[in-house]
Design a protein around this motif. Structure first.
Motif, PDB file in Angstrom:
ATOM      1  N   ASP A 323       0.817  -1.221   0.000  1.00 56.75           N
ATOM      2  CA  ASP A 323       0.000   0.000   0.000  1.00 56.75           C
ATOM      3  C   ASP A 323       0.848   1.268   0.000  1.00 56.75           C
ATOM      4  O   ASP A 323       1.892   1.332   0.635  1.00 56.75           O
ATOM      5  N   CYS A 324       0.339   2.256  -0.725  1.00 62.27           N
ATOM      6  CA  CYS A 324       0.990   3.564  -0.691  1.00 62.27           C
ATOM      7  C   CYS A 324       0.566   4.265   0.597  1.00 62.27           C
ATOM      8  O   CYS A 324      -0.612   4.334   0.909  1.00 62.27           O
ATOM      9  N   SER A 325       1.539   4.749   1.348  1.00 62.86           N
ATOM     10  CA  SER A 325       1.213   5.308   2.662  1.00 62.86           C
ATOM     11  C   SER A 325       0.552   6.676   2.545  1.00 62.86           C
ATOM     12  O   SER A 325       0.052   7.219   3.506  1.00 62.86           O
ATOM     13  N   GLN A 326       0.563   7.248   1.340  1.00 64.35           N
ATOM     14  CA  GLN A 326      -0.053   8.560   1.165  1.00 64.35           C
ATOM     15  C   GLN A 326      -1.478   8.462   0.630  1.00 64.35           C
ATOM     16  O   GLN A 326      -2.360   9.162   1.088  1.00 64.35           O
ATOM     17  N   CYS A 327      -1.694   7.559  -0.359  1.00 68.99           N
ATOM     18  CA  CYS A 327      -3.023   7.532  -0.978  1.00 68.99           C
ATOM     19  C   CYS A 327      -3.684   6.156  -0.874  1.00 68.99           C
ATOM     20  O   CYS A 327      -4.854   6.010  -1.212  1.00 68.99           O
ATOM     21  N   GLY A 328      -2.949   5.136  -0.441  1.00 73.31           N
ATOM     22  CA  GLY A 328      -3.551   3.818  -0.283  1.00 73.31           C
ATOM     23  C   GLY A 328      -3.550   2.968  -1.553  1.00 73.31           C
ATOM     24  O   GLY A 328      -3.976   1.814  -1.532  1.00 73.31           O
ATOM     25  N   TYR A 329      -3.058   3.534  -2.651  1.00 77.32           N
ATOM     26  CA  TYR A 329      -2.991   2.799  -3.912  1.00 77.32           C
ATOM     27  C   TYR A 329      -2.057   1.596  -3.759  1.00 77.32           C
ATOM     28  O   TYR A 329      -1.044   1.673  -3.078  1.00 77.32           O
ATOM     29  N   LYS A 330      -2.429   0.462  -4.390  1.00 76.24           N
ATOM     30  CA  LYS A 330      -1.596  -0.733  -4.237  1.00 76.24           C
ATOM     31  C   LYS A 330      -0.445  -0.736  -5.230  1.00 76.24           C
ATOM     32  O   LYS A 330      -0.658  -0.735  -6.433  1.00 76.24           O
ATOM     33  N   ARG A 341       7.440   3.698  -5.429  1.00 69.93           N
ATOM     34  CA  ARG A 341       7.061   4.764  -6.364  1.00 69.93           C
ATOM     35  C   ARG A 341       5.586   4.615  -6.652  1.00 69.93           C
ATOM     36  O   ARG A 341       5.160   3.623  -7.231  1.00 69.93           O
ATOM     37  N   CYS A 342       4.787   5.598  -6.256  1.00 73.43           N
ATOM     38  CA  CYS A 342       3.348   5.477  -6.455  1.00 73.43           C
ATOM     39  C   CYS A 342       2.935   6.154  -7.754  1.00 73.43           C
ATOM     40  O   CYS A 342       3.117   7.366  -7.914  1.00 73.43           O
ATOM     41  N   PRO A 343       2.383   5.383  -8.695  1.00 76.28           N
ATOM     42  CA  PRO A 343       1.952   5.982  -9.964  1.00 76.28           C
ATOM     43  C   PRO A 343       0.697   6.840  -9.794  1.00 76.28           C
ATOM     44  O   PRO A 343       0.355   7.634 -10.673  1.00 76.28           O
ATOM     45  N   HIS A 344       0.020   6.673  -8.679  1.00 79.56           N
ATOM     46  CA  HIS A 344      -1.247   7.376  -8.465  1.00 79.56           C
ATOM     47  C   HIS A 344      -1.027   8.780  -7.906  1.00 79.56           C
ATOM     48  O   HIS A 344      -1.553   9.752  -8.428  1.00 79.56           O
ATOM     49  N   CYS A 345      -0.231   8.886  -6.837  1.00 85.74           N
ATOM     50  CA  CYS A 345      -0.051  10.207  -6.213  1.00 85.74           C
ATOM     51  C   CYS A 345       1.375  10.725  -6.340  1.00 85.74           C
ATOM     52  O   CYS A 345       1.673  11.847  -5.941  1.00 85.74           O
ATOM     53  N   GLY A 346       2.252   9.892  -6.894  1.00 84.55           N
ATOM     54  CA  GLY A 346       3.610  10.375  -7.136  1.00 84.55           C
ATOM     55  C   GLY A 346       4.565  10.267  -5.952  1.00 84.55           C
ATOM     56  O   GLY A 346       5.709  10.695  -6.031  1.00 84.55           O
TER      57      GLY A 346
END
Ligand SMILES: [Zn+2]
Length: 394
Positions: A323-330, A341-346
């Motif tokens: 999980d992304c700790s900022q937006c929760g995106y997997k 590296r989160c593709p959703h929130c960067g």
């Protein structure tokens, strides 16, 4: 709360003989009782209780009684306690297996060695020297005071023939100090580093692990080359055991210091639940050592935090890495992916740091919904604000 106080003792020749004899007698008794219990169950279906076993000890044949009389009666009774424990563990695991847990279940085995004896309530006294009933007054190196009420005394012999005792004491834990813990932290335990804290602090793996691992491998190799049954093989076995003991001591020292430091600094600590089913077993020696390190660390941290009025919570590890700790995106990762590296929130940060923030937030969320703040005396106001997080420089 229970706490153990461990000291080294130095028995003289006679006392050591008596201690060795006691280990032997207890081992034989343990095996006898286990056999009687097993046979009785197979023949009559009756499950003998600890009380029954203690009665059997009293009625043991004359020849055996002669041996048993050399040992303090409570130490003997402790053998039946151990059987009780071993069997209830066995039945618990059978149940768990039936429920689908993937574990190995085996009936308690007969013991070839007995490594320790326990005085459950009486038969010992500490007064400059350690007095043990039927053994004598033994020299002891008591390097710190015992706190709390002594419950049991266990005497252990290490593989390198050293003797240690451990008092198990009941200590009152302090009430939780702060209603609104300010200093909260999540900890991710890892292979790359020993621990990563959710505030960005990294605790490296202690170097002695690598050093000692090399030495252990060498001593293992040497042992396998020695002739079976030879004196040299025996010597090498003791050398290897000493190495392992050194490692255990170094490791304990490191864990004590680290957990003390963290418990002083933080009032609320979250770690992953390590006792999970099917935890990865690592093929390398160092990784095995790390496994035991983590469990010991969790144990020490919990009691040190409780002692100082804080709290350690454990959360289920599912999702904490992905999980992304900022937006929760997997964001799936392989073991070698070091950066999240989160593709959703960067968001871009160290993977262990990302995990440690997830660990803390997970417990805070649970704290808000499941823990009753009044009962625990703890209330959680907000989650960690994102601006506090450190990003990994490019
Ligand atoms: Zn994200």
């Amino acid at each position: 709360m229970k706490k153990a106080f461990k000291f080294r003792i130095y028995p003289n020749k006679t006392q050591e003989e008596r201690l060795n004899k006691t280990l032997d007698v207890c081992k034989d008794l343990y095996n006898d009782l286990l056999e009687i219990k097993k046979e009785t169950y197979e023949q009559t279906g009756e499950n003998l209780t600890g009380y029954d076993l203690n009665m059997i000890i009293k009625q043991h044949s004359k020849i055996k009684r002669k041996q048993l009389n050399k040992v303090h009666s409570q130490v003997l009774q402790n053998a039946s306690n151990r059987i009780d424990k071993a069997l209830s563990n066995f039945f618990r695991r059978v149940k768990e297996k039936k429920k689908g847990k993937k574990i190995k279940v085996g009936y308690p085995r007969f013991k070839k060695f007995y490594k320790s004896i326990t005085y459950p309530q009486s038969g010992f006294e500490l007064n400059r020297r350690l007095h043990l009933s039927k053994i004598g007054n033994i020299k002891i190196k008591q390097h710190r005071k015992i706190k709390g009420e002594v419950k049991t005394l266990t005497i252990k012999k290490t593989l390198s023939n050293k003797w240690f005792i451990s008092f198990s004491c009941e200590i009152e834990s302090k009430p939780v100090k702060h209603k609104y813990p300010e200093n909260k932290i999540g900890i991710d335990l890892g292979l790359e580093n020993f621990a990563t804290l959710s505030d960005g602090t990294v605790i490296e793996n202690p170097r002695f692990l690598k050093k000692t691992e090399r030495k252990l491998k060498r001593e293992h190799r040497r042992l396998s080359k020695k002739k079976k049954g030879s004196k040299n093989k025996d010597k090498q076995r003791i050398r290897l055991a000493t190495r392992y003991e050194t490692l255990t001591n170094q490791r304990l020292d490191f864990l004590h210091k680290l957990s003390y430091h963290l418990a002083q600094q933080y009032e609320y600590i979250t770690i992953e639940n390590l006792n999970i089913n099917g935890m990865v077993r690592h093929p390398y020696l160092a990784k095995h050592i790390l496994d035991t390190c983590w469990n010991k660390f969790a144990e020490l941290l919990t009691y040190k935090e409780e002692e100082s009025g804080g709290l350690v919570e454990q959360v289920e590890p599912a999702g904490t890495t992905i999980d992304c700790s900022q937006c929760g995106y997997k964001v799936p990762k392989t073991l070698t992916t070091r950066i999240h590296r989160c593709p959703h929130c960067g968001l871009r940060m160290d993977r262990d740091l990302n995990a440690s923030i997830n660990i803390l937030n997970k417990s805070l969320r649970q704290g808000l919904s499941e823990v009753k703040p009044v009962e625990r005396g703890v209330h959680f106001s907000t989650e960690v604000s994102l601006s506090e997080k450190q990003e990994v420089p490019k």
